[in-house]
Design a protein around this motif. Sequence first.
Motif, short mmCIF file in Angstrom:
data_model
loop_
_atom_site.label_atom_id
_atom_site.label_comp_id
_atom_site.label_asym_id
_atom_site.label_seq_id
_atom_site.Cartn_x
_atom_site.Cartn_y
_atom_site.Cartn_z
N UNK D 103 -62.20 -43.45 40.61
CA UNK D 103 -62.06 -42.05 41.03
C UNK D 103 -60.59 -41.61 40.97
N UNK D 104 -59.72 -42.40 41.59
CA UNK D 104 -58.30 -42.01 41.61
C UNK D 104 -57.70 -42.05 40.21
N UNK D 105 -58.16 -42.97 39.38
CA UNK D 105 -57.66 -43.02 38.00
C UNK D 105 -58.00 -41.72 37.26
N UNK D 106 -59.21 -41.21 37.48
CA UNK D 106 -59.60 -39.95 36.83
C UNK D 106 -58.82 -38.78 37.41
N UNK D 107 -58.69 -38.76 38.73
CA UNK D 107 -57.96 -37.66 39.38
C UNK D 107 -56.51 -37.63 38.90
N UNK D 108 -55.89 -38.81 38.84
CA UNK D 108 -54.51 -38.88 38.36
C UNK D 108 -54.40 -38.42 36.91
N UNK D 109 -55.31 -38.90 36.08
CA UNK D 109 -55.30 -38.54 34.66
C UNK D 109 -55.49 -37.04 34.45
N UNK D 110 -56.44 -36.47 35.18
CA UNK D 110 -56.70 -35.04 35.02
C UNK D 110 -55.49 -34.22 35.46
N UNK E 110 -45.56 -37.67 36.40
CA UNK E 110 -45.27 -37.45 37.82
C UNK E 110 -46.46 -36.78 38.52
N UNK E 111 -47.10 -35.85 37.82
CA UNK E 111 -48.28 -35.23 38.43
C UNK E 111 -49.41 -36.24 38.62
N UNK E 112 -49.49 -37.22 37.75
CA UNK E 112 -50.49 -38.29 37.91
C UNK E 112 -50.12 -39.19 39.09
N UNK E 113 -48.90 -39.69 39.11
CA UNK E 113 -48.52 -40.64 40.18
C UNK E 113 -48.48 -39.97 41.54
N UNK E 114 -48.15 -38.68 41.59
CA UNK E 114 -48.21 -37.95 42.86
C UNK E 114 -49.60 -38.09 43.48
N UNK E 116 -51.91 -40.46 42.75
CA UNK E 116 -52.21 -41.85 43.11
C UNK E 116 -51.56 -42.17 44.46
N UNK E 117 -50.35 -41.69 44.69
CA UNK E 117 -49.69 -41.92 45.98
C UNK E 117 -50.44 -41.23 47.11
N UNK E 118 -50.89 -40.01 46.86
CA UNK E 118 -51.69 -39.28 47.87
C UNK E 118 -53.00 -40.01 48.16
N UNK E 119 -53.70 -40.35 47.09
CA UNK E 119 -55.05 -40.90 47.24
C UNK E 119 -55.06 -42.25 47.93
N UNK F 79 -45.30 -34.31 47.47
CA UNK F 79 -45.70 -35.72 47.58
C UNK F 79 -44.58 -36.52 48.24
N UNK F 80 -44.78 -36.82 49.51
CA UNK F 80 -43.74 -37.44 50.32
C UNK F 80 -43.29 -38.79 49.74
N UNK F 81 -44.25 -39.63 49.38
CA UNK F 81 -43.89 -40.95 48.87
C UNK F 81 -43.03 -40.83 47.60
N UNK F 82 -43.46 -39.94 46.70
CA UNK F 82 -42.78 -39.81 45.41
C UNK F 82 -41.39 -39.20 45.56
#
Lengths: 130, 130, 130, 130, 130, 130
Positions: D103-110, E110-114, E116-119, F79-82
């Motif tokens: 799920x998070x992989x898709x959310x991040x990718x999108x 950065x929009x992707x990793x943001x 992943x960090x949130x999730x 995104x606080x962590x980032x």
Amino acid sequence: MTKLIEYEEASAEVRAVYDDIRATRKTDYINNFWKALANHPPTLQRTWQTIKEVMTGPGELDPLVRELIYIAVSVTNGCDYCISSHTAAARAKGMNDAMFGELLAIVGTANMTNRLANGYKIPVDEQFQS
Amino acid sequence: MTKLIEYEEASAEVRAVYDDIRATRKTDYINNFWKALANHPPTLQRTWQTIKEVMTGPGELDPLVRELIYIAVSVTNGCDYCISSHTAAARAKGMNDAMFGELLAIVGTANMTNRLANGYKIPVDEQFQS
Amino acid sequence: MTKLIEYEEASAEVRAVYDDIRATRKTDYINNFWKALANHPPTLQRTWQTIKEVMTGPGELDPLVRELIYIAVSVTNGCDYCISSHTAAARAKGMNDAMFGELLAIVGTANMTNRLANGYKIPVDEQFQS
Amino acid sequence: MTKLIEYEEASAEVRAVYDDIRATRKTDYINNFWKALANHPPTLQRTWQTIKEVMTGPGELDPLVRELIYIAVSVTNGCDYCISSHTAAARAKGMNDAMFGELLAIVGTANMTNRLANGYKIPVDEQFQS
Amino acid sequence: MTKLIEYEEASAEVRAVYDDIRATRKTDYINNFWKALANHPPTLQRTWQTIKEVMTGPGELDPLVRELIYIAVSVTNGCDYCISSHTAAARAKGMNDAMFGELLAIVGTANMTNRLANGYKIPVDEQFQS
Amino acid sequence: MTKLIEYEEASAEVRAVYDDIRATRKTDYINNFWKALANHPPTLQRTWQTIKEVMTGPGELDPLVRELIYIAVSVTNGCDYCISSHTAAARAKGMNDAMFGELLAIVGTANMTNRLANGYKIPVDEQFQS
């Protein structure tokens, strides 16, 4: 965390902004937002000047309505500091619990309909374009 | 693009919502938002019920202030349809050019300060937490 | 507007990605997204590799569910291109009108409740923290 | 912070919603979200009614898929409370670690591809427009 | 659509801003952004003053880096006008296709990793907090 | 909260990524972001590969500029962590207080003007479209 610059350790140009904040708001209290911005004096000056004009300058929208608009943006963006400080400011200007509840109801509804409009890719009605 | 469902081809449950929109707003015009939502009748019903209560129901915020809050959210999210339709609604309720200018000035400023608060990771003042 | 790079004018490394897209998707059609990304080949390669693994690789979520999640993000962000292309992809994988309506209803609702949670600054329940 | 309204101190109309939440969810636990919304009873009622219909009402999407969509939105918006509560709800409905990872992989990718589409200003393909 | 205020029909205070834009940018061209803001002269003045200082004033970041940062924000927010105008500005200051490709790759990542960090609700490392 | 996977308990494929992070960054420290992503090894591998190429691979943008762009996105998204981790990375690469102040000033300004452009629905100038 950003260092918060206290009045005592501040440069003359930062003190001048702090003094103007105190005079404009009729309180000695300088909140953390300004103490953090003081790390970059040009940003402190510009931001205070903008906030002062936009939130307290002459205009057709009364001060409480301005705070409600400010909160609407901050809630939409999820900015914890801004929600906290401007909710306090709105309460000081007369916002009661019912008004806050109505405000959030509208903010939530608009965020919902914004996505329905996006998702359905709805064309703007001709009569809304003039 | 989503099909827009016209009154003539609509089911009875969709027509009932369209009729209520017309009666509530005292106009025959049904804007595209509702015609698009009619593709999923439960969403049409729920959304209209929510909008009707939140935007036109009893409350302490006057109708124009509600529209200003709505626009603030829509501008922040960049929802073209919602900006267009609610700017038209706000003008119909009395918003003039100066008020619209002030509204956008506040929305822009809040979006700026939201990021300054985020970027500096500013701790919420104790007095804003009660 | 970004130049769209057609197969005929593409470099060998870009063609290799286009070929893999065609083989993976069992269609000759290369959509504009990839033709635009081809302006920066490393981004084209990385993005296609990621999309291929995430959207079509082995996993516990079925292909249609993956598309629904993708649309949910794109609708929330208001990305017109992504809503259009992944709505088409979801329909090709079996999404009907009712499912699309339910999807948008959830996306709209979540965007609403996200703001209510932000606005009321609701503390996370202890039992949700484990 | 918003006051959390406990059952014992709640008005009759708030208690009615709490009772329905308990009956619908087959648990005595009322989470903080509802206790906070109880500060504005019309918002509590409307929001619960919407959530109940959208997340637990009849439809083509199964309950776990609905939760995944909900999380996708909440992660994109960075709503901490909503991520926490709906991740717990999804786990209760069968989401395992692998599914959450996907799920998070898709959310991040999108979220990544949404910005590539925005940045390159990619025109929507004709075949995605019908 | 907002009326675009041309120089010929502008008030003296608006003309003064237009004159300063022309002098600062060494071009006669006034782009639509300023012609639209001229509908609310205080916003025109404040915004131009801010942009002028932030984007062309003295500082440690060179003009091209400033434009790249500006584009990163605009792409993240999906602001079509701002992406278009500042991509043009960045190209005029030396951005080539490879740099633009790298910029969007970082913005997308950065929009992707943001998310992943949130999730994953990742706690900030102690050493990043000082 | 997500479990953080330490090296000692990690699988061979996760250890291989950790080893590459250490070698690439010339430090033994693995920050929490990677320890959290290790819960879903394919996401860990893909994300590290992307970050490695985008942030440290060959290119025209120097390493510090890449970090500034990364922060701009993270501040915009809140995104606080980032923000925390990449502000630390940027400081390690030479960002001083003045540069950070200028960065946030641009990010704040762009977020403001993005909303003014949205709100006024400003048409893109013809000369920005080529």
